[in-house]
Design an enzyme around this catalytic site. Structure first.
Site, PDB file in Angstrom:
ATOM      1  NE  ARG A 241      -2.421   3.230   2.514  1.00  0.00           N
ATOM      2  CZ  ARG A 241      -2.188   4.354   3.172  1.00  0.00           C
ATOM      3  NH1 ARG A 241      -0.971   4.629   3.609  1.00  0.00           N
ATOM      4  NH2 ARG A 241      -3.156   5.201   3.424  1.00  0.00           N
ATOM      5  CG  LEU A 242       2.444   2.101  -3.462  1.00  0.00           C
ATOM      6  CD1 LEU A 242       2.533   2.379  -4.957  1.00  0.00           C
ATOM      7  CD2 LEU A 242       3.758   1.577  -2.923  1.00  0.00           C
ATOM      8  CG  ASP A 243       1.309   7.332   3.374  1.00  0.00           C
ATOM      9  OD1 ASP A 243       0.159   7.211   3.824  1.00  0.00           O
ATOM     10  OD2 ASP A 243       2.025   8.330   3.565  1.00  0.00           O
ATOM     11  CD  GLU A 280      -3.443   7.769   1.903  1.00  0.00           C
ATOM     12  OE1 GLU A 280      -4.196   8.434   2.642  1.00  0.00           O
ATOM     13  OE2 GLU A 280      -2.212   7.710   2.080  1.00  0.00           O
ATOM     14  CG  HIS A 309     -15.329  11.220   2.519  1.00  0.00           C
ATOM     15  ND1 HIS A 309     -14.626  10.692   3.588  1.00  0.00           N
ATOM     16  CD2 HIS A 309     -14.433  11.954   1.806  1.00  0.00           C
ATOM     17  CE1 HIS A 309     -13.369  11.090   3.526  1.00  0.00           C
ATOM     18  NE2 HIS A 309     -13.220  11.846   2.459  1.00  0.00           N
ATOM     19  CD  GLN A 377     -11.284   9.229   6.113  1.00  0.00           C
ATOM     20  OE1 GLN A 377     -11.871  10.129   6.709  1.00  0.00           O
ATOM     21  NE2 GLN A 377     -10.472   9.471   5.088  1.00  0.00           N
ATOM     22  CG  ASN A 380      -6.052  11.685  10.220  1.00  0.00           C
ATOM     23  OD1 ASN A 380      -5.146  11.801  11.036  1.00  0.00           O
ATOM     24  ND2 ASN A 380      -5.834  11.269   8.980  1.00  0.00           N
TER      25      ASN A 380
END
Length: 603
Positions: A241-243, A280, A309, A377, A380
């Site tokens: 997973r590439l931040d 991401e 969202h 989510q 933060n």
């Protein structure tokens, strides 16, 4: 043993190894090398010019004394793997599970996490996604303040424990996705600028920009590429997973992400197992996962925050900050059928147009990884609170249905499967008092735009903030909280089983997805081919007329409130209505408030 380091900036580099100081020779490309007759694991560091303090290796595999200490050699090839028969896990059709090692178990280690892998198998997980494990300063951290990209944190057990974890996952049929951070370096222990031009002018949200396109960037890019290949090759990981790839500023003719995809594809072909790259990205641009043949970067997939969202707002009604644009239920409808909500539309939070449309005809739905909860989510938010605090059982099951019975690749966040009540707050343990204070103040500033009360924000430096975020595994006991957690867990298991047996729930075609909403009653009807996922997000009971092949259909799964099938001539009948001899076939689905159901044509 050959020790080498790329360090074009200093005029002299000496090697401190096993207590001895030795000279190193430089080549024309800025690489310094020394061949030393040592064997086994040894501690070493580099002395730059006349600085008497040895610096750790930028490619260090171990930092047993922390990010400021000496490096230690580690031979990854010495590990006795037992996964020779492992053929990997493709992302298509899979379920991911995101976890933070420090809070996943009371012990907070890789070896302790192995003891919970059978639980993940029981809820249908295919790929375990670990938050960053690389070396950081302090005793605990989310992982995004790391500086030793190649060193697995000793807090979690170090590289040998990491290999044991991956091997244990493969033994249970679980793949491993590793979260890696290449867009910035942590604020403590970053010595790379002493060696060479690893950074360039400019800043992103988290720090100085990594030099991907300036002088010396060839070696900086090589550092990143080699780090990615290390996890996939030496540690047998199945994907990365590439931040925050939107923070990778790269004007090169071939973007770093495309270069990474090329090299990972080559390794995948050689190893004959799928290797996934999941971005991401805040750009909402399908260029990330568009094939290179069509002008894209060629990554496997990307996260979709728009899904989170839309689901969050639909279930909680919260519309502050970046949630504002998702207030109408049509936002959820658009996300479910078109992938992105912002696909060139106006974003009130960003105050500009945002996103690019997805080519629905030629794109597989599984290329979007979605979640109703994840570390970002939840963590933060001001208090790190989960949706568990404000939603009832049925609403939590609605979130699960939208995530796991929807068209995209689902990702669960640790503990959501039993409605964990523990928060996942942002926590740090910076030993430097000034840095800790600056981090806490920065968090307060971030929350101003979201309209959250700064008085409720926990101090990230307080050890209790970290301890309170550890999962309470006893919550899943049927005797806890009236059995609420156990019922939610049973639902997740039933839903996972349904995904495995119903091919329409993993159909990757956007054409197989249809969604209707009723804003007034807050009814959401999602079709996966001919199977209906019906959700009543309103506070009043609803009746859903069934048509076509769903007449006389089968109730495959229902939430706690007890949805029921009945015939329109007998609206008060129970779930069995229409099933008896001579009875009219069920043509109506009764949904209590907040309830949801999956209905399919009868075989």
């Amino acid at each position: 043993m050959i020790f080498e380091v790329w360090a074009p900036r200093p005029e002299r580099v000496r090697l401190l190894v096993d207590g001895a100081t030795l000279s190193m020779e430089r080549d024309d490309d800025g690489w310094w090398r020394a061949d030393v007759p040592v064997a086994g694991e040894v501690d070493y560091g580099f002395l730059l010019d006349d600085d008497p303090t040895p610096r750790p290796d930028p490619r260090s595999r171990r930092q047993p004394d922390g990010v400021h200490g000496l490096s230690r050699t580690y031979d990854a090839a010495a590990f006795a793997w037992t996964d020779a028969a492992w053929t990997g896990r493709q992302l298509a059709g899979s379920v991911l599970y995101e976890l933070h090692l420090g809070t996943f178990t009371p012990e907070g280690t890789l070896d302790a996490a192995i003891g919970r892998l059978d639980h993940l198998v029981s809820i249908g997980v295919d790929l375990v996604e670990l938050l960053p494990v690389n070396s950081f300063n302090g005793t605990h951290n989310w992982g995004y303040d790391g500086v030793g990209w190649f060193a697995v944190s000793e807090t979690y057990g170090g590289p040998a424990a990491y290999q044991r974890f991956v091997d244990a996952c493969h033994a249970r049929g679980l793949g491993v996705v590793q979260d890696v951070v290449h867009n910035h370096l942590g604020p403590s222990g970053n010595y790379l600028p002493l060696f060479g031009p690893y950074l360039k002018d400019g800043r992103n949200t988290w720090g100085d920009l990594v030099n991907l396109d300036g002088e010396g960037s060839v070696e900086v890019r090589r550092l990143i590429l080699d780090n990615a290949l290390m996890f996939l090759r030496d540690y047998h990981v199945d994907g990365l997973r590439l931040d925050a790839v939107h923070a990778l500023h790269d004007s090169s003719s071939v973007h770093l992400l495309e270069e990474l995809a090329v090299e990972v594809d080559a390794l995948s072909a050689h190893q004959r197992r799928p290797l996934s790259l999941i971005a991401e990205s805040d750009l909402n641009d399908p260029v990330m996962f568009r094939p290179r043949e069509a002008g894209g970067h060629g990554l496997t997939a990307q996260w979709s925050d728009d899904f989170h969202h839309a689901v969050h707002v639909a279930l909680t009604g919260e519309t502050t900050g970046y949630y504002a644009d998702f207030e109408p239920l049509t936002a959820l409808q658009k996300v479910l059928t078109r992938g992105f909500f912002h696909d060139g539309t106006w974003s009130s939070f960003r105050e500009r147009e945002h996103g690019v449309p997805i080519d629905l005809e030629h794109t597989a739905t599984w290329r979007l990884v979605v979640a109703s909860q994840n570390h970002d989510q939840i963590g933060n938010r001001a208090r790190g609170d989960r949706i568990t605090e404000v939603l009832d059982e049925d609403q939590l099951m609605c979130a699960a249905l939208l995530t796991m019975a929807g068209p995209f690749t689902p990702m669960l966040f640790q503990g959501e499967e039993w409605a964990a009540s523990t928060p996942f707050a942002f926590f740090t343990s910076h030993p430097e008092e000034e840095l800790g204070r600056a981090t806490a103040e920065g968090r307060l500033a971030e929350f101003e735009k979201m309209g959250w009360d700064p008085a409720v924000v926990p101090d990230p430096q307080d050890p209790q903030t970290f301890l309170a975020s550890k999962l309470d595994w006893s919550e899943a006991d049927p005797d806890r909280d009236g059995g609420r957690h156990a019922r939610v867990l049973d639902f997740y298991r039933a839903l996972a089983a349904l995904r495995r047996t119903r091919p329409e729930l993993v159909d990757p075609s956007f054409a197989s997805v249809r969604c209707e909403i009723d804003e007034a009653s807050r009814l959401v009807l999602l079709w996966r081919r001919d199977t209906l996922v019906a959700l009543n997000l309103g506070d009043a009971a609803a009746q859903v007329p069934l048509t076509g092949p769903l007449v006389g259909g089968e109730l495959l799964l229902g939430t706690t409130a007890g949805p029921a099938l009945t015939s329109s001539g007998d609206a008060g009948a129970g779930a069995g209505a229409g099933a008896g001899a001579g009875a009219a076939p069920a043509d109506t689905l009764i949904l209590p408030p907040h309830a949801a159901a999956v209905v399919a044509p009868r075989a």
